[in-house]
Design a protein around this motif. Structure first.
Motif, PDB file in Angstrom:
ATOM      1  N   PHE A 210     -15.441  30.609   8.138  1.00  0.00           N
ATOM      2  CA  PHE A 210     -15.052  31.226   6.872  1.00  0.00           C
ATOM      3  C   PHE A 210     -15.536  32.673   6.787  1.00  0.00           C
ATOM      4  CE2 PHE A 210     -15.647  32.285   2.426  1.00  0.00           C
ATOM      5  CZ  PHE A 210     -14.481  31.830   1.851  1.00  0.00           C
ATOM      6  N   ALA A 211     -16.779  32.900   7.183  1.00  0.00           N
ATOM      7  CA  ALA A 211     -17.336  34.253   7.117  1.00  0.00           C
ATOM      8  C   ALA A 211     -16.542  35.225   7.987  1.00  0.00           C
ATOM      9  CB  ALA A 211     -18.810  34.234   7.540  1.00  0.00           C
ATOM     10  N   ASP A 212     -16.047  34.744   9.131  1.00  0.00           N
ATOM     11  CA  ASP A 212     -15.260  35.598  10.019  1.00  0.00           C
ATOM     12  C   ASP A 212     -13.943  36.003   9.373  1.00  0.00           C
ATOM     13  OD1 ASP A 212     -17.113  35.459  12.163  1.00  0.00           O
ATOM     14  OD2 ASP A 212     -16.326  33.504  12.715  1.00  0.00           O
ATOM     15  N   LEU A 213     -13.275  35.055   8.735  1.00  0.00           N
ATOM     16  CA  LEU A 213     -12.001  35.364   8.072  1.00  0.00           C
ATOM     17  C   LEU A 213     -12.197  36.424   6.996  1.00  0.00           C
ATOM     18  CD1 LEU A 213      -9.019  34.883   7.490  1.00  0.00           C
ATOM     19  CD2 LEU A 213      -9.667  32.922   6.082  1.00  0.00           C
ATOM     20  N   TYR A 214     -13.246  36.250   6.222  1.00  0.00           N
ATOM     21  CA  TYR A 214     -13.529  37.225   5.173  1.00  0.00           C
ATOM     22  C   TYR A 214     -13.831  38.599   5.780  1.00  0.00           C
ATOM     23  CZ  TYR A 214     -15.892  39.494   1.250  1.00  0.00           C
ATOM     24  OH  TYR A 214     -16.270  40.383   0.268  1.00  0.00           O
ATOM     25  N   GLN A 215     -14.619  38.625   6.860  1.00  0.00           N
ATOM     26  CA  GLN A 215     -14.962  39.893   7.511  1.00  0.00           C
ATOM     27  C   GLN A 215     -13.708  40.577   8.054  1.00  0.00           C
ATOM     28  OE1 GLN A 215     -17.389  39.535  11.009  1.00  0.00           O
ATOM     29  NE2 GLN A 215     -17.558  41.737  11.304  1.00  0.00           N
ATOM     30  N   ILE A 216     -12.808  39.810   8.681  1.00  0.00           N
ATOM     31  CA  ILE A 216     -11.570  40.380   9.222  1.00  0.00           C
ATOM     32  C   ILE A 216     -10.734  41.012   8.115  1.00  0.00           C
ATOM     33  CG2 ILE A 216      -9.349  39.788  10.284  1.00  0.00           C
ATOM     34  CD1 ILE A 216     -10.910  37.662  11.925  1.00  0.00           C
ATOM     35  N   MET A 217     -10.617  40.322   6.992  1.00  0.00           N
ATOM     36  CA  MET A 217      -9.822  40.872   5.888  1.00  0.00           C
ATOM     37  C   MET A 217     -10.465  42.128   5.306  1.00  0.00           C
ATOM     38  SD  MET A 217      -7.053  39.362   5.748  1.00  0.00           S
ATOM     39  CE  MET A 217      -6.537  40.387   4.368  1.00  0.00           C
ATOM     40  N   ARG A 218     -11.779  42.168   5.289  1.00  0.00           N
ATOM     41  CA  ARG A 218     -12.463  43.370   4.788  1.00  0.00           C
ATOM     42  C   ARG A 218     -12.216  44.551   5.738  1.00  0.00           C
ATOM     43  NH1 ARG A 218     -13.445  43.183   0.017  1.00  0.00           N
ATOM     44  NH2 ARG A 218     -12.904  45.312   0.448  1.00  0.00           N
ATOM     45  N   ILE A 219     -12.172  44.258   7.057  1.00  0.00           N
ATOM     46  CA  ILE A 219     -11.881  45.304   8.035  1.00  0.00           C
ATOM     47  C   ILE A 219     -10.443  45.808   7.864  1.00  0.00           C
ATOM     48  CG2 ILE A 219     -11.556  45.766  10.505  1.00  0.00           C
ATOM     49  CD1 ILE A 219     -13.884  43.821  11.019  1.00  0.00           C
ATOM     50  N   LEU A 220      -9.506  44.855   7.719  1.00  0.00           N
ATOM     51  CA  LEU A 220      -8.095  45.227   7.588  1.00  0.00           C
ATOM     52  C   LEU A 220      -7.828  46.040   6.328  1.00  0.00           C
ATOM     53  CD1 LEU A 220      -6.361  41.913   8.744  1.00  0.00           C
ATOM     54  CD2 LEU A 220      -6.651  44.040  10.043  1.00  0.00           C
ATOM     55  N   ARG A 221      -8.608  45.766   5.283  1.00  0.00           N
ATOM     56  CA  ARG A 221      -8.437  46.499   4.015  1.00  0.00           C
ATOM     57  C   ARG A 221      -9.361  47.708   3.916  1.00  0.00           C
ATOM     58  NH1 ARG A 221      -4.843  45.731  -0.234  1.00  0.00           N
ATOM     59  NH2 ARG A 221      -6.590  46.017  -1.680  1.00  0.00           N
ATOM     60  N   GLY A 222     -10.192  47.927   4.949  1.00  0.00           N
ATOM     61  CA  GLY A 222     -11.167  49.014   4.920  1.00  0.00           C
ATOM     62  C   GLY A 222     -10.556  50.374   5.205  1.00  0.00           C
ATOM     63  N   ASP A 223     -11.401  51.403   5.209  1.00  0.00           N
ATOM     64  CA  ASP A 223     -10.946  52.789   5.380  1.00  0.00           C
ATOM     65  C   ASP A 223     -10.157  52.975   6.672  1.00  0.00           C
ATOM     66  OD1 ASP A 223     -12.119  53.448   3.005  1.00  0.00           O
ATOM     67  OD2 ASP A 223     -14.000  54.154   3.912  1.00  0.00           O
ATOM     68  N   ASN A 224     -10.594  52.330   7.745  1.00  0.00           N
ATOM     69  CA  ASN A 224      -9.917  52.472   9.026  1.00  0.00           C
ATOM     70  C   ASN A 224      -9.048  51.258   9.354  1.00  0.00           C
ATOM     71  OD1 ASN A 224     -11.201  55.003   9.596  1.00  0.00           O
ATOM     72  ND2 ASN A 224     -13.069  53.852  10.115  1.00  0.00           N
ATOM     73  N   SER A 271      -5.289  33.009  -0.037  1.00  0.00           N
ATOM     74  CA  SER A 271      -6.367  32.975  -1.036  1.00  0.00           C
ATOM     75  C   SER A 271      -7.389  34.083  -0.776  1.00  0.00           C
ATOM     76  CB  SER A 271      -7.063  31.613  -1.010  1.00  0.00           C
ATOM     77  OG  SER A 271      -6.185  30.589  -1.393  1.00  0.00           O
ATOM     78  N   ILE A 272      -7.795  34.223   0.499  1.00  0.00           N
ATOM     79  CA  ILE A 272      -8.766  35.258   0.843  1.00  0.00           C
ATOM     80  C   ILE A 272      -8.183  36.643   0.591  1.00  0.00           C
ATOM     81  CG2 ILE A 272     -10.125  36.271   2.710  1.00  0.00           C
ATOM     82  CD1 ILE A 272     -11.174  33.600   1.785  1.00  0.00           C
ATOM     83  N   PHE A 273      -6.903  36.826   0.911  1.00  0.00           N
ATOM     84  CA  PHE A 273      -6.233  38.115   0.715  1.00  0.00           C
ATOM     85  C   PHE A 273      -6.320  38.526  -0.759  1.00  0.00           C
ATOM     86  CE2 PHE A 273      -2.584  40.465   3.055  1.00  0.00           C
ATOM     87  CZ  PHE A 273      -3.029  41.678   2.553  1.00  0.00           C
ATOM     88  N   HIS A 274      -6.013  37.595  -1.654  1.00  0.00           N
ATOM     89  CA  HIS A 274      -6.064  37.916  -3.087  1.00  0.00           C
ATOM     90  C   HIS A 274      -7.495  38.228  -3.529  1.00  0.00           C
ATOM     91  CE1 HIS A 274      -1.935  37.324  -4.428  1.00  0.00           C
ATOM     92  NE2 HIS A 274      -1.856  36.295  -3.603  1.00  0.00           N
ATOM     93  N   CYS A 275      -8.473  37.515  -2.965  1.00  0.00           N
ATOM     94  CA  CYS A 275      -9.872  37.777  -3.328  1.00  0.00           C
ATOM     95  C   CYS A 275     -10.305  39.179  -2.893  1.00  0.00           C
ATOM     96  CB  CYS A 275     -10.791  36.730  -2.686  1.00  0.00           C
ATOM     97  SG  CYS A 275     -10.672  35.089  -3.422  1.00  0.00           S
ATOM     98  N   VAL A 276      -9.911  39.586  -1.679  1.00  0.00           N
ATOM     99  CA  VAL A 276     -10.292  40.903  -1.181  1.00  0.00           C
ATOM    100  C   VAL A 276      -9.584  42.004  -1.979  1.00  0.00           C
ATOM    101  CG1 VAL A 276     -10.219  42.436   0.814  1.00  0.00           C
ATOM    102  CG2 VAL A 276     -10.831  40.039   1.121  1.00  0.00           C
ATOM    103  N   ILE A 277      -8.318  41.791  -2.312  1.00  0.00           N
ATOM    104  CA  ILE A 277      -7.602  42.754  -3.166  1.00  0.00           C
ATOM    105  C   ILE A 277      -8.328  42.899  -4.502  1.00  0.00           C
ATOM    106  CG2 ILE A 277      -5.496  43.111  -4.523  1.00  0.00           C
ATOM    107  CD1 ILE A 277      -3.928  41.854  -2.192  1.00  0.00           C
ATOM    108  N   ALA A 278      -8.721  41.765  -5.081  1.00  0.00           N
ATOM    109  CA  ALA A 278      -9.406  41.785  -6.375  1.00  0.00           C
ATOM    110  C   ALA A 278     -10.745  42.508  -6.284  1.00  0.00           C
ATOM    111  CB  ALA A 278      -9.608  40.358  -6.877  1.00  0.00           C
TER     112      ALA A 278
END
Length: 459
Positions: A210-224, A271-278
């Motif tokens: 789970f932590a990896d999925l969240y980290q990947i989405m944070r990277i994809l939505r990050g500055d780079n 679900s994770i995508f919506h959480c990271v957007i939020a």
């Protein structure tokens, strides 16, 4: 007064404060004499009691730690209770803290002894790891597993870690590099045995959590990150959740395990995508969502986490509904209906509405009346003249049909999807027999082919 004296994870790590507390105590107890930390007591000739006899009488570590805590609490005078590690990571010490005020004199942690200096570690006992099974740690941080004191528990730990990390991941067993699959093949285990697993590089990993999925989405939505992922909003991807949910249902209907795994992951991603957007918008966090669903599960399972008794699935569902009504402050069935999402597919919404009104007694007396209502609505549809009348009466037919399915505990959305699939399969058979030229066939010929398809092109 109870003073917990931590002995560290190897001989020579007892602190001066710990040694002084041992000298002043009326009674000294050592959790185990089976590690080299006990050498201090032998070399000094200190009169102490080893609690290894409780180890021998206990069926598991839960019973061991509870029995030790009760035993220490029963002692009179100033007691020094000596444990390996830092003092804070021993469960019997935690149990003592729950019962009374104690003083802890710390020493070196297993996390430090088993790991590498300067690296943050997650520390867990082998017995806790096995009991948790679904342990989900952040693999960006090193993991230390303590208390691997026999080959049996080593084998159990191996199975858990293989599921989390895979067979070929490396670790350090008492400082020696091994593969995870070799954990239960070592020559010696004792109370001080520790397994150290270094942090894992995200790109090189083969198993994820789970932590990896969240980290990947944070990277994809990050500055780079990915320009497409960064451009998305709740509205732009909302349809994806619906599509992924239906694809998961289709995989389940097909009993396709590999596809169920894939589609469950896709739905999880939404679900994770919506959480990271939020989080990016300052609306809410992933922890808000997880806290909400966990709180809901606890509060609504009053027959598990409360004092309500439910011995059958029906009683359990009733307990859930009652807890939900209390939580949502429902006063009437209308309150429940208002909470049914208008965006649901029409058949599903009709089913939920009818379930809600049925639970408060707004119901036919028997199934014959249900069927009679369908016949009545068909007659009214046949008499309809205008487009509005046809639409109204056609809707009434569907509502009545949904009600009949509900009486027989059939989900209308699934039933209709199955019927469509069956129709398509049979039509393709007929179409194939006609080489795509259905118009050249008479109604009688087409009907004969259809009856043939019902036999040949079965589900």
């Amino acid at each position: 007064m109870i003073t917990v004296v931590a002995l560290g994870c190897a001989a020579g790590q007892l602190t001066l404060a710990g040694a002084e507390a041992i000298d002043k105590a009326d009674k000294v107890f050592v959790k185990t004499a089976l590690t080299d930390t006990y050498d201090y007591f032998k070399n000094k000739g200190i009169d102490c009691v080893s609690l290894d006899f409780i180890y021998e009488q206990s069926k598991d570590f839960d019973e061991l730690d509870n029995t030790i805590a009760q035993y220490i609490l029963s002692q009179q005078g100033d007691v020094a209770y000596c444990v390996n590690g830092s003092g804070y990571e021993d469960r019997s010490v935690s149990l003592l803290q729950e019962k009374t005020d104690i003083k802890i004199l710390p020493s070196a942690s297993f996390a430090l002894c088993g790991g590498k200096a300067g690296v943050a570690n997650t520390l867990i006992s082998a017995y806790e790891l096995v009991a948790l099974r679904g342990f989900n740690y952040d693999t960006r941080v090193a993991l230390c597993v303590s208390d691997i004191d026999n080959a049996y528990i080593a084998a159990e730990v191996k199975l858990v870690l293989q599921n989390i990390l895979g067979d070929e991941e490396t670790a350090y067993f008492n400082g020696n590099k091994i593969f995870i699959y070799e954990l239960d093949r070592q020559t010696a285990y004792d109370y001080a045995t520790t397994l150290y697993i270094p942090p894992k590089n995200l790109v090189e990993k083969q198993r994820f959590n789970f932590a990896d999925l969240y980290q990947i989405m944070r990277i994809l939505r990050g500055d780079n990150g990915c320009q497409w992922d960064k451009a998305q909003t709740h509205q732009s991807i909302r349809q994806n959740a619906v599509e992924e949910a239906y694809e998961l249902v289709e995989a389940i209907n097909s009993d396709d395990v590999d596809n169920i795994i894939e589609e469950s992951g896709d739905l999880f991603l939404q679900s994770i995508f919506h959480c990271v957007i939020a989080e990016d918008c300052g609306e809410f966090s992933l922890e808000d969502c997880l806290s909400g669903i966990c709180r809901k599960l606890i509060d609504r399972h009053t027959h598990i986490f409360g004092d309500v008794v439910a011995n059958t699935p029906e009683e359990a569902l009733k307990a859930w509904d009652n807890a939900k009504a209390k939580e949502k402050h429902y006063v009437s069935a209308s309150d429940k209906i208002d909470k049914i999402a208008g965006a649901l597919p029409a058949l599903m919404r009709a089913y939920k509405v009818q379930k809600a009104v049925g639970k408060v007694g707004f119901e036919f007396d028997d199934f014959e009346q249900v069927i009679g209502k369908i016949k009545e609505e068909i007659e009214e549809f046949c008499k309809a003249k205008t487009a509005d009348e046809l639409e109204d009466e056609g809707g009434d037919i569907l509502i009545a049909a949904v009600n009949a399915l509900r009486w027989k505990n059939v989900e209308p959305e699934i039933a209709l999807s199955r019927a469509i699939d069956k129709f398509v399969k049979r039509f393709k058979y007929v179409d194939g027999k006609c080489n795509g030229d259905l118009q050249s066939k008479s109604p009688e010929e087409l009907n004969a082919l259809w009856e043939e398809a019902k036999v040949v092109a079965k589900d």
